[in-house]
Design a protein around this motif. Structure first.
Motif, PDB file in Angstrom:
ATOM      1  N   THR A  52      43.411  62.986  54.637  1.00 29.52           N
ATOM      2  CA  THR A  52      44.624  63.225  55.423  1.00 29.52           C
ATOM      3  C   THR A  52      44.398  64.312  56.472  1.00 29.52           C
ATOM      4  N   ALA A  53      43.727  65.410  56.063  1.00 33.90           N
ATOM      5  CA  ALA A  53      43.456  66.493  57.010  1.00 33.90           C
ATOM      6  C   ALA A  53      42.519  66.028  58.115  1.00 33.90           C
ATOM      7  N   ARG A  54      41.498  65.278  57.765  1.00 33.29           N
ATOM      8  CA  ARG A  54      40.551  64.803  58.777  1.00 33.29           C
ATOM      9  C   ARG A  54      41.224  63.817  59.729  1.00 33.29           C
ATOM     10  N   ARG A  55      42.048  62.929  59.184  1.00 34.17           N
ATOM     11  CA  ARG A  55      42.729  61.967  60.043  1.00 34.17           C
ATOM     12  C   ARG A  55      43.684  62.688  61.005  1.00 34.17           C
ATOM     13  N   LYS A  56      44.335  63.752  60.522  1.00 33.85           N
ATOM     14  CA  LYS A  56      45.206  64.536  61.395  1.00 33.85           C
ATOM     15  C   LYS A  56      44.407  65.160  62.529  1.00 33.85           C
ATOM     16  N   ARG A  57      43.203  65.640  62.225  1.00 33.70           N
ATOM     17  CA  ARG A  57      42.344  66.230  63.255  1.00 33.70           C
ATOM     18  C   ARG A  57      41.939  65.172  64.279  1.00 33.70           C
ATOM     19  N   PHE A  58      41.645  63.975  63.816  1.00 26.79           N
ATOM     20  CA  PHE A  58      41.297  62.898  64.748  1.00 26.79           C
ATOM     21  C   PHE A  58      42.486  62.582  65.647  1.00 26.79           C
ATOM     22  N   ASP A  59      43.679  62.466  65.034  1.00 27.16           N
ATOM     23  CA  ASP A  59      44.864  62.105  65.819  1.00 27.16           C
ATOM     24  C   ASP A  59      45.222  63.172  66.841  1.00 27.16           C
ATOM     25  N   GLU A  60      45.055  64.443  66.477  1.00 27.35           N
ATOM     26  CA  GLU A  60      45.502  65.531  67.344  1.00 27.35           C
ATOM     27  C   GLU A  60      44.435  65.985  68.340  1.00 27.35           C
ATOM     28  N   SER A  61      43.154  65.776  68.011  1.00 22.78           N
ATOM     29  CA  SER A  61      42.106  66.329  68.880  1.00 22.78           C
ATOM     30  C   SER A  61      41.106  65.280  69.356  1.00 22.78           C
ATOM     31  N   LEU A  62      40.375  64.679  68.423  1.00 19.05           N
ATOM     32  CA  LEU A  62      39.239  63.836  68.803  1.00 19.05           C
ATOM     33  C   LEU A  62      39.658  62.595  69.586  1.00 19.05           C
TER      34      LEU A  62
ATOM     35  N   LEU B  59      48.128  39.653  57.115  1.00 21.36           N
ATOM     36  CA  LEU B  59      48.665  40.893  56.572  1.00 21.36           C
ATOM     37  C   LEU B  59      49.605  41.556  57.563  1.00 21.36           C
ATOM     38  N   ALA B  60      50.670  42.144  57.026  1.00 14.43           N
ATOM     39  CA  ALA B  60      51.602  42.910  57.848  1.00 14.43           C
ATOM     40  C   ALA B  60      50.998  44.268  58.175  1.00 14.43           C
ATOM     41  N   GLU B  61      51.605  44.950  59.122  1.00 13.90           N
ATOM     42  CA  GLU B  61      51.134  46.281  59.493  1.00 13.90           C
ATOM     43  C   GLU B  61      51.361  47.262  58.341  1.00 13.90           C
ATOM     44  N   PHE B  62      50.507  48.249  58.278  1.00 13.15           N
ATOM     45  CA  PHE B  62      50.589  49.233  57.197  1.00 13.15           C
ATOM     46  C   PHE B  62      50.307  50.618  57.750  1.00 13.15           C
ATOM     47  N   SER B  63      51.085  51.567  57.319  1.00 17.21           N
ATOM     48  CA  SER B  63      50.809  52.968  57.628  1.00 17.21           C
ATOM     49  C   SER B  63      50.703  53.717  56.318  1.00 17.21           C
ATOM     50  N   VAL B  64      49.712  54.596  56.229  1.00 18.31           N
ATOM     51  CA  VAL B  64      49.484  55.337  54.995  1.00 18.31           C
ATOM     52  C   VAL B  64      50.707  56.186  54.687  1.00 18.31           C
ATOM     53  N   ARG B  65      51.181  56.090  53.468  1.00 20.41           N
ATOM     54  CA  ARG B  65      52.434  56.739  53.102  1.00 20.41           C
ATOM     55  C   ARG B  65      52.199  58.152  52.595  1.00 20.41           C
ATOM     56  N   ASP B  66      53.308  58.859  52.467  1.00 19.76           N
ATOM     57  CA  ASP B  66      53.219  60.239  52.018  1.00 19.76           C
ATOM     58  C   ASP B  66      53.187  60.288  50.495  1.00 19.76           C
ATOM     59  N   VAL B  67      52.423  61.199  49.979  1.00 24.42           N
ATOM     60  CA  VAL B  67      52.313  61.406  48.542  1.00 24.42           C
ATOM     61  C   VAL B  67      52.626  62.866  48.268  1.00 24.42           C
TER      62      VAL B  67
ATOM     63  N   GLN C  87      41.849  57.171  53.041  1.00 23.58           N
ATOM     64  CA  GLN C  87      43.201  57.496  52.595  1.00 23.58           C
ATOM     65  C   GLN C  87      43.776  56.365  51.741  1.00 23.58           C
ATOM     66  N   GLY C  88      43.560  55.139  52.201  1.00 23.39           N
ATOM     67  CA  GLY C  88      44.089  53.985  51.469  1.00 23.39           C
ATOM     68  C   GLY C  88      43.493  53.863  50.081  1.00 23.39           C
ATOM     69  N   ARG C  89      42.189  54.095  49.957  1.00 25.33           N
ATOM     70  CA  ARG C  89      41.567  54.024  48.637  1.00 25.33           C
ATOM     71  C   ARG C  89      42.125  55.100  47.710  1.00 25.33           C
ATOM     72  N   SER C  90      42.305  56.319  48.244  1.00 23.18           N
ATOM     73  CA  SER C  90      42.898  57.383  47.436  1.00 23.18           C
ATOM     74  C   SER C  90      44.331  57.036  47.065  1.00 23.18           C
ATOM     75  N   TYR C  91      45.038  56.437  48.009  1.00 21.82           N
ATOM     76  CA  TYR C  91      46.427  56.029  47.756  1.00 21.82           C
ATOM     77  C   TYR C  91      46.483  55.021  46.613  1.00 21.82           C
ATOM     78  N   ALA C  92      45.575  54.054  46.608  1.00 21.90           N
ATOM     79  CA  ALA C  92      45.554  53.063  45.535  1.00 21.90           C
ATOM     80  C   ALA C  92      45.295  53.725  44.184  1.00 21.90           C
TER      81      ALA C  92
ATOM     82  N   GLN D 299      38.149  54.294  59.586  1.00 18.01           N
ATOM     83  CA  GLN D 299      37.439  54.528  58.332  1.00 18.01           C
ATOM     84  C   GLN D 299      38.100  55.638  57.515  1.00 18.01           C
ATOM     85  N   LEU D 300      38.578  56.672  58.198  1.00 19.05           N
ATOM     86  CA  LEU D 300      39.298  57.731  57.483  1.00 19.05           C
ATOM     87  C   LEU D 300      40.598  57.201  56.892  1.00 19.05           C
TER      88      LEU D 300
END
Length: 431
Positions: free
Chosen positions: A358-368, A235-243, A414-419, A409-410
């Motif tokens: 998306t909000a939780r993943r942003k918190r992980f990226d910016e803080s945790l 599989l190629a790399e994937f980044s969750v896209r904007d909706v 996101q990916g499941r919601s995206y699908a 996991q977050l």
């Protein structure tokens, strides 16, 4: 391989701790980069291949073509009928079974044509057109459902493989910690219970990895239904896209959803069938023209006959059919209303999941994630400065990997919601 800086505190450590530290630094120095393998399968490639190879979509296109053919034939008159036989054949007396002796006996050949009312023929043609419209909406709905299912399977495999890599890092950390604990047992700095806890953690991680392998294999099997051998490609790399919902609210999108539209077209079909049932109360007629040949002593004849339907018992026939079609019309309307409510609820749930993940993943990226990395670096700096041993460093590294796994996991959520949103939202709303 890089080595730890020698400090007075570090020189007094055991050789086993030194080996463990070297292994630790090697882990920090090495990054797991994917090789540039050929034939990488991206999500867009998977969606394109599935659309091209889908037997379901192909079958639906054939259904559309079949109903398009009937839009012409439905408006045509029925085929004429050939009529032939014998009339007034005597069966008693001296002329019994003779075709020529009795002047009333005639050999008959002719043609008969039914003439359904023009209104009925036009309604049958409109009914075929309504069915074509319904089948086209069903094709669009099937394509949207295919995108959702393929994306869900692709993302399931992708994030299972991503989590497998993190779990592999955790396994390496546990093995490293186990070596440190073994060295501590010899020097009396650690207890046997610590070694057993490390072994339990190791076995738990192995079980987690086996479960992730199962998820990946299952997703790959699902993909093979639509992609064939291409499902096994890396599989190629994937980044969750904007909706975005900038082009309308969820209720607006659901109202124009292809499945809802197919049910709207089914209402049109049921309405046209009700009109046809009402038109059946008006009689049709037929025309018969025949040539009749008699014996050589008598003249031949022609006959012209008109037949008209007599709908005399409408209460038990036509009226019942009209009532049945009206009930089916109400059924189609209720089914559309129920499907609209269901889709709106599912779309709102998917959107809510998307926003939360998306909000939780942003918190992980910016803080945790930054905090966990800083903690690991602080523990490593203390170890290098001789102010601590290796166990806190390993624990901080394990905690950092735990946070990293939660972040993946977050992303999977996101990916499941995206699908799901691939099914409910138009393609232009998903960047």
């Amino acid at each position: 391989m890089p080595s730890l800086p020698k400090t007075p505190g570090a020189r007094t450590r055991s050789a086993s701790n030194g080996v463990a530290a070297l292994l630790l630094i090697a882990i920090f120095a090495c990054t797991s980069a994917r090789s540039d393998e050929p034939n990488l399968l991206s999500l867009d490639d998977a969606l394109r291949l599935a659309n091209e190879r889908s037997s379901q979509l192909s079958a639906q296109r054939y259904a559309i073509d079949a109903f398009q053919q009937t839009t012409v034939s439905a408006r045509q008159l029925p085929d004429p009928k050939a009529v032939f036989g014998v009339e007034n054949l005597p069966v008693t007396g001296s002329d019994s079974l003779s075709l020529t002796r009795d002047f009333m006996t005639m050999r008959k050949i002719g043609v008969m044509q039914d003439f359904p009312r023009a209104e009925k023929r036009e309604l049958r043609g409109k009914l075929a057109e309504r069915v074509v419209d319904r089948e086209r909406a069903m094709l669009v709905d099937a394509a949207a459902a295919l995108r959702r299912d393929v994306a869900a399977a692709w993302l399931e495999r992708y994030f299972a493989e991503q989590m497998t890599r993190v779990v592999d890092e955790q396994i390496a950390e546990v093995q490293l910690q186990t070596e440190a604990i073994k060295a501590g047992l010899k020097s009396g700095k650690t207890q046997p219970v610590d070694f057993l806890a490390a072994q339990m953690s190791y076995q738990s991680l192995l079980d987690r990895r086996a479960d992730l392998d199962k998820q990946s294999a299952r997703a790959k099997a699902m993909l093979s239904r639509w992609l064939g051998d291409a499902a096994g490609h890396p599989l190629a790399e994937f980044s969750v896209r904007d909706v975005t919902l900038a082009q309308g609210s969820l209720s607006d999108h659901v109202a124009h959803h292809p499945h809802v539209q197919s049910l709207e077209r089914q209402i049109d079909v049921a309405q046209t069938e009700a009109y046809l049932a009402q038109a059946a109360t008006k009689p049709d007629w037929s025309l018969e023209l025949a040539y009749q040949q008699r014996g050589p002593s008598y003249s031949n004849m022609i006959s012209l006959q008109v037949s008209i339907d007599l709908p005399l018992f409408q209460r038990n026939r036509q009226s019942r059919d009209v009532a049945a079609r009206m009930a089916q019309l109400e059924q189609a309307r209720d089914l559309k209303e129920d499907a609209t409510r269901q889709h709106l609820a599912e779309a709102q749930a998917a959107w809510s999941d998307w926003e939360a993940a998306t909000a939780r993943r942003k918190r992980f990226d910016e803080s945790l994630l930054p905090l966990s990395r800083e903690r690991t670096q602080a523990a490593l700096a203390a170890y290098r400065g001789g102010r601590g041993d290796i166990t806190p460093v390993l624990q901080a590294r394990r905690d950092e990997l735990d946070v990293k796994l939660q972040a993946v996991q977050l992303s999977q959520e996101q990916g499941r919601s995206y699908a799901q949103l691939l099914y409910f939202l138009p393609q232009e709303a998903i960047k």
